[in-house]
Design a protein around this motif. Structure first.
Motif, PDB file in Angstrom:
ATOM      1  N   ASP A 140      34.024  38.903  44.147  1.00  0.00           N
ATOM      2  CA  ASP A 140      34.784  37.905  43.374  1.00  0.00           C
ATOM      3  C   ASP A 140      36.270  38.246  43.414  1.00  0.00           C
ATOM      4  O   ASP A 140      36.810  38.867  42.485  1.00  0.00           O
ATOM      5  CB  ASP A 140      34.311  37.881  41.911  1.00  0.00           C
ATOM      6  CG  ASP A 140      32.903  37.367  41.796  1.00  0.00           C
ATOM      7  OD1 ASP A 140      32.570  36.413  42.507  1.00  0.00           O
ATOM      8  OD2 ASP A 140      32.133  37.940  41.008  1.00  0.00           O
ATOM      9  N   CYS A 141      36.909  37.902  44.491  1.00  0.00           N
ATOM     10  CA  CYS A 141      38.323  38.260  44.631  1.00  0.00           C
ATOM     11  C   CYS A 141      39.092  37.145  45.345  1.00  0.00           C
ATOM     12  O   CYS A 141      38.501  36.288  46.001  1.00  0.00           O
ATOM     13  CB  CYS A 141      38.456  39.565  45.407  1.00  0.00           C
ATOM     14  SG  CYS A 141      37.742  39.509  47.043  1.00  0.00           S
ATOM     15  N   VAL A 142      40.405  37.186  45.178  1.00  0.00           N
ATOM     16  CA  VAL A 142      41.284  36.208  45.828  1.00  0.00           C
ATOM     17  C   VAL A 142      42.521  36.950  46.328  1.00  0.00           C
ATOM     18  O   VAL A 142      43.078  37.777  45.608  1.00  0.00           O
ATOM     19  CB  VAL A 142      41.729  35.117  44.806  1.00  0.00           C
ATOM     20  CG1 VAL A 142      42.853  34.278  45.380  1.00  0.00           C
ATOM     21  CG2 VAL A 142      40.570  34.226  44.425  1.00  0.00           C
ATOM     22  N   ARG A 266      49.374  39.016  47.141  1.00  0.00           N
ATOM     23  CA  ARG A 266      48.932  39.706  45.921  1.00  0.00           C
ATOM     24  C   ARG A 266      47.441  39.437  45.732  1.00  0.00           C
ATOM     25  O   ARG A 266      46.985  38.309  45.913  1.00  0.00           O
ATOM     26  CB  ARG A 266      49.713  39.217  44.706  1.00  0.00           C
ATOM     27  CG  ARG A 266      49.407  40.038  43.460  1.00  0.00           C
ATOM     28  CD  ARG A 266      50.378  39.783  42.325  1.00  0.00           C
ATOM     29  NE  ARG A 266      51.737  40.019  42.737  1.00  0.00           N
ATOM     30  CZ  ARG A 266      52.752  39.211  42.458  1.00  0.00           C
ATOM     31  NH1 ARG A 266      52.553  38.104  41.806  1.00  0.00           N
ATOM     32  NH2 ARG A 266      53.963  39.499  42.860  1.00  0.00           N
ATOM     33  N   PHE A 268      43.790  39.620  43.557  1.00  0.00           N
ATOM     34  CA  PHE A 268      43.196  39.577  42.213  1.00  0.00           C
ATOM     35  C   PHE A 268      41.684  39.756  42.334  1.00  0.00           C
ATOM     36  O   PHE A 268      41.094  39.266  43.294  1.00  0.00           O
ATOM     37  CB  PHE A 268      43.451  38.215  41.548  1.00  0.00           C
ATOM     38  CG  PHE A 268      44.909  37.936  41.280  1.00  0.00           C
ATOM     39  CD1 PHE A 268      45.466  38.220  40.044  1.00  0.00           C
ATOM     40  CD2 PHE A 268      45.721  37.379  42.264  1.00  0.00           C
ATOM     41  CE1 PHE A 268      46.800  37.960  39.792  1.00  0.00           C
ATOM     42  CE2 PHE A 268      47.059  37.119  42.023  1.00  0.00           C
ATOM     43  CZ  PHE A 268      47.601  37.410  40.774  1.00  0.00           C
ATOM     44  N   VAL A 269      41.089  40.431  41.350  1.00  0.00           N
ATOM     45  CA  VAL A 269      39.630  40.461  41.291  1.00  0.00           C
ATOM     46  C   VAL A 269      39.193  39.988  39.907  1.00  0.00           C
ATOM     47  O   VAL A 269      39.921  40.189  38.925  1.00  0.00           O
ATOM     48  CB  VAL A 269      39.038  41.868  41.593  1.00  0.00           C
ATOM     49  CG1 VAL A 269      39.431  42.356  42.961  1.00  0.00           C
ATOM     50  CG2 VAL A 269      39.416  42.874  40.529  1.00  0.00           C
ATOM     51  N   MET A 270      38.027  39.352  39.879  1.00  0.00           N
ATOM     52  CA  MET A 270      37.556  38.802  38.609  1.00  0.00           C
ATOM     53  C   MET A 270      37.338  39.929  37.605  1.00  0.00           C
ATOM     54  O   MET A 270      36.793  40.974  37.966  1.00  0.00           O
ATOM     55  CB  MET A 270      36.258  38.022  38.819  1.00  0.00           C
ATOM     56  CG  MET A 270      35.919  37.132  37.652  1.00  0.00           C
ATOM     57  SD  MET A 270      34.314  36.410  37.825  1.00  0.00           S
ATOM     58  CE  MET A 270      34.691  34.930  38.686  1.00  0.00           C
ATOM     59  N   GLY A 271      37.796  39.734  36.386  1.00  0.00           N
ATOM     60  CA  GLY A 271      37.595  40.746  35.347  1.00  0.00           C
ATOM     61  C   GLY A 271      38.820  41.606  35.103  1.00  0.00           C
ATOM     62  O   GLY A 271      38.863  42.377  34.147  1.00  0.00           O
ATOM     63  N   ILE A 272      39.830  41.498  35.975  1.00  0.00           N
ATOM     64  CA  ILE A 272      41.079  42.246  35.752  1.00  0.00           C
ATOM     65  C   ILE A 272      42.204  41.230  35.608  1.00  0.00           C
ATOM     66  O   ILE A 272      42.399  40.384  36.481  1.00  0.00           O
ATOM     67  CB  ILE A 272      41.356  43.223  36.918  1.00  0.00           C
ATOM     68  CG1 ILE A 272      40.233  44.257  36.980  1.00  0.00           C
ATOM     69  CG2 ILE A 272      42.704  43.910  36.729  1.00  0.00           C
ATOM     70  CD1 ILE A 272      40.373  45.297  38.034  1.00  0.00           C
ATOM     71  N   PRO A 273      42.938  41.279  34.475  1.00  0.00           N
ATOM     72  CA  PRO A 273      43.886  40.194  34.185  1.00  0.00           C
ATOM     73  C   PRO A 273      45.146  40.156  35.041  1.00  0.00           C
ATOM     74  O   PRO A 273      45.857  39.162  35.014  1.00  0.00           O
ATOM     75  CB  PRO A 273      44.251  40.433  32.717  1.00  0.00           C
ATOM     76  CG  PRO A 273      43.946  41.863  32.461  1.00  0.00           C
ATOM     77  CD  PRO A 273      42.829  42.231  33.361  1.00  0.00           C
ATOM     78  N   THR A 274      45.427  41.241  35.766  1.00  0.00           N
ATOM     79  CA  THR A 274      46.644  41.218  36.594  1.00  0.00           C
ATOM     80  C   THR A 274      46.275  41.478  38.039  1.00  0.00           C
ATOM     81  O   THR A 274      45.141  41.861  38.343  1.00  0.00           O
ATOM     82  CB  THR A 274      47.624  42.323  36.151  1.00  0.00           C
ATOM     83  OG1 THR A 274      46.938  43.574  36.252  1.00  0.00           O
ATOM     84  CG2 THR A 274      48.101  42.137  34.743  1.00  0.00           C
TER      85      THR A 274
ATOM     86  N   GLY B  62      44.627  38.925  29.359  1.00  0.00           N
ATOM     87  CA  GLY B  62      43.366  38.342  29.793  1.00  0.00           C
ATOM     88  C   GLY B  62      42.344  38.139  28.692  1.00  0.00           C
ATOM     89  O   GLY B  62      41.213  37.737  28.976  1.00  0.00           O
ATOM     90  N   ASN B 183      46.767  32.938  32.088  1.00  0.00           N
ATOM     91  CA  ASN B 183      46.669  34.268  32.682  1.00  0.00           C
ATOM     92  C   ASN B 183      46.577  34.091  34.205  1.00  0.00           C
ATOM     93  O   ASN B 183      45.878  33.210  34.694  1.00  0.00           O
ATOM     94  CB  ASN B 183      45.412  34.966  32.154  1.00  0.00           C
ATOM     95  CG  ASN B 183      45.152  36.277  32.858  1.00  0.00           C
ATOM     96  OD1 ASN B 183      44.431  36.328  33.853  1.00  0.00           O
ATOM     97  ND2 ASN B 183      45.748  37.331  32.361  1.00  0.00           N
ATOM     98  N   SER B 185      45.219  35.879  36.603  1.00  0.00           N
ATOM     99  CA  SER B 185      43.912  36.095  37.213  1.00  0.00           C
ATOM    100  C   SER B 185      42.956  34.956  36.827  1.00  0.00           C
ATOM    101  O   SER B 185      42.212  34.446  37.675  1.00  0.00           O
ATOM    102  CB  SER B 185      43.358  37.445  36.762  1.00  0.00           C
ATOM    103  OG  SER B 185      42.194  37.754  37.459  1.00  0.00           O
ATOM    104  N   PHE B 189      40.337  32.291  39.009  1.00  0.00           N
ATOM    105  CA  PHE B 189      38.885  32.242  38.917  1.00  0.00           C
ATOM    106  C   PHE B 189      38.359  31.120  38.010  1.00  0.00           C
ATOM    107  O   PHE B 189      37.177  30.838  38.026  1.00  0.00           O
ATOM    108  CB  PHE B 189      38.349  33.615  38.476  1.00  0.00           C
ATOM    109  CG  PHE B 189      38.736  34.706  39.436  1.00  0.00           C
ATOM    110  CD1 PHE B 189      38.134  34.777  40.688  1.00  0.00           C
ATOM    111  CD2 PHE B 189      39.729  35.616  39.130  1.00  0.00           C
ATOM    112  CE1 PHE B 189      38.498  35.751  41.606  1.00  0.00           C
ATOM    113  CE2 PHE B 189      40.102  36.597  40.032  1.00  0.00           C
ATOM    114  CZ  PHE B 189      39.490  36.671  41.283  1.00  0.00           C
TER     115      PHE B 189
END
Lengths: 376, 210
Positions: A140-142, A266, A268-274, B62, B183, B185, B189
């Motif tokens: 789950d990443c972008v 940059r 991002f992975v799901m579950g980490i806000p930054t 988040g 947010n 992130s 998602f």
């Protein structure tokens, strides 16, 4: 039963995975000292994530710093031979001020740098490795990818003064289209060109959906169009790979244009806000440091991965065995070995430590044990 | 589930009404109780009331996917978030105010009392003016009256408080209104849900202007 895998923390597992990934593509490990001359960072202060650096005077009187960054050292110590590309990865601790606590923090960072006569192949390889790095952490990443040349061209056409340009760029990073419109209106800038910039900032998605929009938006600007084609070529080179599937074109990635140029990204992975991965092409930094060649690289901020840890373990240890000084030590050793061989974690103690959470509490009795308490 | 941080108070209630009109209704929020978290699983939304100055922190960290914060808070704390829409409510301005008879002496360091130290510093840096910042947490208006400061930098809505204390606006720094923030992130998602609410809110906003 505890396995090797279950003992490792999320970030530790990630380090092993990332190192193996980078080695596969011929990147060699770059090791550096914890300290570097402070002057290196002062000259390139804006390149650093935070301005603050821990300094101390060395025995020879030189002002040293605990490294806040790895890239500058790699450039400084690398060669600048024509036609040669230096490919290195690193796994180092850096020392920076945390934005939240405003205190210095030791941060574990893994990254890679491709320095020298980089070409389209190198850029797409690094982009692909950045995407694979995220995928090695979670599916789950972008990976947001932008091209500073396109943003720059669209802003340049508006011909803003320096202050307005800086304000517009800040808004680009925030996807703040209403503010861009207001800033340009107040500065008396061209409405059509403002609308083009707003459209550019609002456009994001897969390469397939975004590239046709970009080509239309930049049709009458040769410099911007060349950048669009470069972006298309770099992303297109990844083909139908897993890495390509997480790439997302998004112009809110705006690294410092005094240092970076071309492709920036940059992750991002799901579950980490930054964002946990940040990188791009930094030919301008190379030029500032007197190098003739280009460079591209990225860093993965592993300290953020602890947020992905599954629920905390319910117990600190499987078994606590209580013994006294008068007990048979051979019997104690034998019992501990028997339980550890069976895959349990065992702690031998004379008294139970406060707040220790255990599944069972045993007491040594002669050659055997008796159960004092069973929690699971 | 979309987590939404709403600013407690009058603005928050207006914002909820806008979200409700945009299809993210949560009837339990209108119940008269002291609960702070409200959820409607059917439409996939969870609201929580937080102190207006904390909304940006909840979103940046988040705990909330989106939220509504004043532009004053965003300028002061500069959170790493996306600012997606100007809701055009809670309108006021960040201004410099001083005693009605105030005359600036550029040869002296200007004493500035404010809750918004970052905004004040940035504003005076842009003017190249040397200042002495005095951080206060409330009742900023009395600082010039008691000689603690020459001017104040504060939010001005109607100007009544200033007038009653014989103060006047010297300069407007920036207009303020409530902004929808996300947010970074979560925007990746939960993109469909977030972009859908931005679209609906902007439709509601446009309709109210016509």
């Amino acid at each position: 039963m505890e396995t090797f895998d279950s003992v490792l923390k999320y970030e530790e597992k990630a380090v092993f995975g990332l190192r193996a990934l980078y080695r596969k593509f011929g990147y060699t490990q770059y090791k550096m000292s914890k300290f570097e001359e402070y002057e290196l960072y002062v000259r390139n202060k804006d390149f650093l994530v935070s301005d603050n650096v821990i300094t101390f005077t060395d025995t020879n009187g030189r002002l040293m710093a605990l490294k806040p960054d790895v890239t500058l050292s790699i450039i400084k110590n690398g060669s600048d031979e024509p036609g040669v590309v230096q490919k290195v990865y690193y796994n180092e601790n850096v020392y920076r001020v945390s934005k939240g606590s405003h205190q210095f923090k030791e941060i574990m960072q893994v990254g890679l740098e491709c320095v020298g006569a980089i070409d389209g192949y190198c850029i797409s390889e690094v982009l692909g490795l950045a995407a694979e790095s995220l995928l090695s952490i979670t599916a789950d990443c972008v990976l947001d990818v932008s091209h500073l040349g396109i943003i720059s061209a669209c802003i340049d056409r508006l011909q803003p003064d320096e202050e307005t340009r800086a304000a517009i760029l800040k808004c680009v990073g925030e996807k703040n289209t209403h503010e861009i419109t207001a800033i340009c209106r107040n500065a008396g800038l061209d409405e059509t060109l403002t609308a083009t910039l707003v459209k550019l900032i609002s456009t994001h998605g897969t390469a397939e959906t975004v590239l046709p929009v970009l080509r239309a938006l930049c049709a009458d600007d040769a410099a911007a169009l060349a950048c669009v084609e470069e972006l298309a070529s770099v992303v297109g080179a990844l083909g139908n790979t897993r890495a390509a599937s997480v790439i997302h074109i998004d112009f809110s990635v705006t690294s410092d244009m005094n240092y970076y140029n071309g492709i920036v990204f940059r992750g991002f992975v799901m579950g980490i806000p930054t964002g946990i991965l940040s990188g791009g092409q930094y030919d301008k930094l190379m030029a500032k440091m007197g190098r003739k060649s280009g460079a591209i690289g990225f860093a993965v901020y592993l300290d953020l991965l602890e947020r992905l840890e599954e629920d905390e373990q319910k117990y600190d240890v499987d078994t606590v065995i209580l013994y006294t000084e008068n007990d048979d030590m051979d019997a104690l050793r034998g019992t501990v070995r028997m339980l550890t061989d069976a895959g349990q974690t065992v702690m031998a103690q004379k008294a139970v430590p406060e707040k220790l959470r255990y599944k069972q509490l045993l007491r040594l009795c002669g050659k055997g044990v008796e159960i004092v308490e069973a929690n699971a | 589930m979309l987590n939404v941080a709403l600013p407690k108070g009058r603005i928050g209630e207006k914002v909820y009404a806008m979200f409700e009109a945009a299809g993210l209704e949560c009837p339990s929020i209108r119940e008269n109780n002291r609960k702070l978290i409200f959820e409607n699983p059917e439409v996939g939304v969870r609201y929580f009331w937080v102190k207006p100055s904390d909304v940006a922190i909840y979103v940046e960290r988040g705990a909330a996917d989106i939220g509504v914060a004043g532009k004053d808070i965003l300028l002061e704390y500069e959170p790493d978030i996306y600012e997606l829409y100007d809701l055009d409510i809670g309108k006021c301005r960040m201004a410099v105010a001083a005693k009605e008879d105030f005359r600036d002496n550029p040869q002296k360091t200007l004493k500035v009392a404010t809750k918004f130290t970052n905004i004040a510093k940035q504003y005076y840096t842009s003017l190249g003016r040397d200042i002495d910042i005095i951080h206060l947490n409330g009742s900023i208006e009395i600082a010039p009256i008691l000689g603690l400061s020459d001017v104040i930098v504060d939010i001005v809505e109607t100007g009544t408080t200033l007038k009653e204390n014989h103060l006047a606006v010297v300069e407007t720094i920036v207009p303020i209104s409530a902004r929808l923030i996300a947010n970074k992130s979560s925007f990746k998602f939960k993109n469909e849900a977030i972009e859908s609410i931005v679209k609906k809110l902007s439709e509601i906003g446009e309709a109210s202007h016509t």
